[in-house]
Design a protein around this motif. Structure first.
Motif, mmCIF file in Angstrom:
data_model
loop_
_atom_site.group_PDB
_atom_site.id
_atom_site.type_symbol
_atom_site.label_atom_id
_atom_site.label_comp_id
_atom_site.label_asym_id
_atom_site.label_seq_id
_atom_site.Cartn_x
_atom_site.Cartn_y
_atom_site.Cartn_z
ATOM 1 N N GLN A 78 54.604 93.659 -35.025
ATOM 2 C CA GLN A 78 54.411 95.067 -35.526
ATOM 3 C C GLN A 78 54.920 96.160 -34.454
ATOM 4 O OE1 GLN A 78 50.535 96.391 -37.059
ATOM 5 N NE2 GLN A 78 51.748 97.809 -38.580
ATOM 6 N N LEU A 79 55.839 97.035 -34.954
ATOM 7 C CA LEU A 79 56.243 98.099 -33.737
ATOM 8 C C LEU A 79 55.180 99.280 -33.476
ATOM 9 C CD1 LEU A 79 59.859 98.398 -34.902
ATOM 10 C CD2 LEU A 79 59.013 96.820 -33.155
ATOM 11 N N PRO A 80 55.332 99.813 -32.465
ATOM 12 C CA PRO A 80 54.228 100.844 -32.027
ATOM 13 C C PRO A 80 54.184 101.739 -33.514
ATOM 14 C CG PRO A 80 55.502 100.400 -30.315
ATOM 15 C CD PRO A 80 56.151 99.818 -31.474
ATOM 16 N N ASP A 81 55.169 102.137 -33.975
ATOM 17 C CA ASP A 81 55.078 103.132 -35.135
ATOM 18 C C ASP A 81 54.766 102.771 -36.364
ATOM 19 O OD1 ASP A 81 57.219 101.728 -36.113
ATOM 20 O OD2 ASP A 81 58.757 103.117 -36.142
ATOM 21 N N GLY A 82 54.292 101.360 -36.543
ATOM 22 C CA GLY A 82 53.675 100.680 -37.319
ATOM 23 C C GLY A 82 54.697 99.990 -38.664
ATOM 24 N N VAL A 83 56.030 100.323 -38.071
ATOM 25 C CA VAL A 83 56.975 99.061 -39.129
ATOM 26 C C VAL A 83 56.802 97.587 -38.588
ATOM 27 C CG1 VAL A 83 59.297 98.701 -39.101
ATOM 28 C CG2 VAL A 83 58.596 100.953 -39.037
ATOM 29 N N LEU A 84 56.618 97.064 -39.600
ATOM 30 C CA LEU A 84 56.387 95.452 -39.617
ATOM 31 C C LEU A 84 57.860 94.485 -39.577
ATOM 32 C CD1 LEU A 84 53.809 93.851 -39.401
ATOM 33 C CD2 LEU A 84 54.094 93.328 -41.780
ATOM 34 N N LEU A 85 58.211 93.692 -38.813
ATOM 35 C CA LEU A 85 59.152 92.978 -38.759
ATOM 36 C C LEU A 85 58.633 91.614 -39.092
ATOM 37 C CD1 LEU A 85 61.039 93.804 -35.379
ATOM 38 C CD2 LEU A 85 61.380 94.881 -37.444
ATOM 39 N N GLN A 86 59.193 91.025 -40.286
ATOM 40 C CA GLN A 86 58.532 89.794 -40.726
ATOM 41 C C GLN A 86 59.943 88.707 -40.795
ATOM 42 O OE1 GLN A 86 57.246 91.463 -44.668
ATOM 43 N NE2 GLN A 86 55.224 90.361 -44.053
ATOM 44 N N PHE A 87 59.535 87.703 -39.663
ATOM 45 C CA PHE A 87 60.338 86.874 -39.554
ATOM 46 C C PHE A 87 60.233 85.588 -40.503
ATOM 47 C CE2 PHE A 87 60.135 88.967 -35.822
ATOM 48 C CZ PHE A 87 61.440 89.241 -35.425
ATOM 49 N N ALA A 88 61.269 85.151 -41.208
ATOM 50 C CA ALA A 88 60.965 84.086 -42.221
ATOM 51 C C ALA A 88 62.175 83.026 -42.163
ATOM 52 C CB ALA A 88 60.863 84.506 -43.844
ATOM 53 N N GLU A 89 61.844 81.911 -42.681
ATOM 54 C CA GLU A 89 62.971 80.983 -42.636
ATOM 55 C C GLU A 89 63.675 80.762 -43.959
ATOM 56 O OE1 GLU A 89 60.897 77.841 -40.809
ATOM 57 O OE2 GLU A 89 60.504 78.680 -39.012
ATOM 58 N N PRO A 90 64.797 81.289 -44.221
ATOM 59 C CA PRO A 90 65.205 81.142 -45.786
ATOM 60 C C PRO A 90 65.979 80.075 -45.836
ATOM 61 C CG PRO A 90 66.791 82.378 -44.515
ATOM 62 C CD PRO A 90 65.653 82.261 -43.460
ATOM 63 N N PRO A 91 65.904 79.388 -47.151
ATOM 64 C CA PRO A 91 66.622 78.079 -47.419
ATOM 65 C C PRO A 91 67.994 78.159 -47.601
ATOM 66 C CG PRO A 91 65.608 78.766 -49.470
ATOM 67 C CD PRO A 91 65.186 79.901 -48.389
ATOM 68 N N GLU A 121 50.986 90.495 -30.669
ATOM 69 C CA GLU A 121 50.978 89.633 -31.873
ATOM 70 C C GLU A 121 50.382 90.468 -33.119
ATOM 71 O OE1 GLU A 121 49.884 85.568 -31.833
ATOM 72 O OE2 GLU A 121 50.165 85.388 -29.826
ATOM 73 N N ALA A 122 50.801 90.206 -34.011
ATOM 74 C CA ALA A 122 50.264 90.755 -35.393
ATOM 75 C C ALA A 122 49.798 89.885 -36.320
ATOM 76 C CB ALA A 122 51.493 91.516 -36.024
ATOM 77 N N PRO A 123 48.995 90.220 -37.235
ATOM 78 C CA PRO A 123 48.488 89.095 -38.219
ATOM 79 C C PRO A 123 49.588 88.605 -38.900
ATOM 80 C CG PRO A 123 46.980 91.126 -38.230
ATOM 81 C CD PRO A 123 48.346 91.333 -37.320
ATOM 82 N N SER A 124 49.766 87.434 -39.275
ATOM 83 C CA SER A 124 50.870 86.828 -40.328
ATOM 84 C C SER A 124 50.254 86.102 -41.190
ATOM 85 C CB SER A 124 51.442 85.732 -39.148
ATOM 86 O OG SER A 124 52.408 86.498 -38.126
ATOM 87 N N PRO A 145 54.849 82.882 -45.617
ATOM 88 C CA PRO A 145 56.176 82.218 -44.962
ATOM 89 C C PRO A 145 56.451 83.063 -43.764
ATOM 90 C CG PRO A 145 56.675 83.569 -46.961
ATOM 91 C CD PRO A 145 55.186 83.393 -46.640
ATOM 92 N N PHE A 146 55.601 84.010 -43.628
ATOM 93 C CA PHE A 146 56.165 85.282 -42.329
ATOM 94 C C PHE A 146 55.080 84.836 -41.129
ATOM 95 C CE2 PHE A 146 56.532 87.210 -46.698
ATOM 96 C CZ PHE A 146 57.827 87.417 -46.699
ATOM 97 N N THR A 147 56.261 85.351 -40.043
ATOM 98 C CA THR A 147 55.645 85.464 -38.634
ATOM 99 C C THR A 147 55.997 87.007 -38.606
ATOM 100 O OG1 THR A 147 55.738 83.308 -38.131
ATOM 101 C CG2 THR A 147 55.344 84.877 -36.282
ATOM 102 N N ASN A 148 54.844 87.703 -38.164
ATOM 103 C CA ASN A 148 55.023 89.192 -38.145
ATOM 104 C C ASN A 148 54.993 89.688 -36.716
ATOM 105 O OD1 ASN A 148 55.107 89.327 -40.990
ATOM 106 N ND2 ASN A 148 52.996 89.437 -40.970
#
Length: 124
Positions: free
Chosen positions: A41-54, A30-33, A36-39
């Motif tokens: 983090q990949l091992p290389d530091g890239v952050l995938l930020q999941f959001a619910e767009p309208p 788990e990564a800090p979120s 509007p994002f649930t994050n």
């Protein structure tokens, strides 16, 4: 400073479900979120930020380069969880992997319908 990829926002029907799917499948902590994002983090530091767009979610394609051991574990989870998968991006070879580009690859979808690709060798 050189250029590096830092983060991307991935549209989700349920941001927590999509983040959990990625964390569980790819064995990520788990990564800090925030906001509007649930994050994730990949091992290389890239952050995938999941959001619910309208808006209606348009399918996107995300490819992940993994080592052979992780490929085996993820592929086993795909089969155990009954997640549809294909050997090709046209989705014509169900329940198979491919051996393109000197490695292995597989295509599947996340809970929001995005096309995911997992490969063991880069194309270039």
């Amino acid at each position: 400073m050189t250029i590096t990829f830092n983060h991307t926002i991935i549209a989700a029907k349920d941001r927590n479900e999509s983040a959990r799917f990625f964390r569980t499948l790819f064995e990520l902590p788990e990564a800090p979120s925030w906001g509007p994002f649930t994050n994730v983090q990949l091992p290389d530091g890239v952050l995938l930020q999941f959001a619910e767009p309208p808006v209606e979610i348009q399918m996107q394609h995300y490819a992940f380069l993994v080592d052979d051991d992780l490929f085996d574990r993820v592929y086993r989870r795909l089969r155990e969880q009954g997640i549809e998968h294909w050997a090709d991006p046209q989705l014509t070879r169900p329940n198979e992997t491919n051996t393109e580009h000197g490695g292995r690859g597989v295509y599947f979808k996340d809970p929001a319908g995005h096309g995911l690709e997992m490969i063991t060798r880069p194309y270039l």
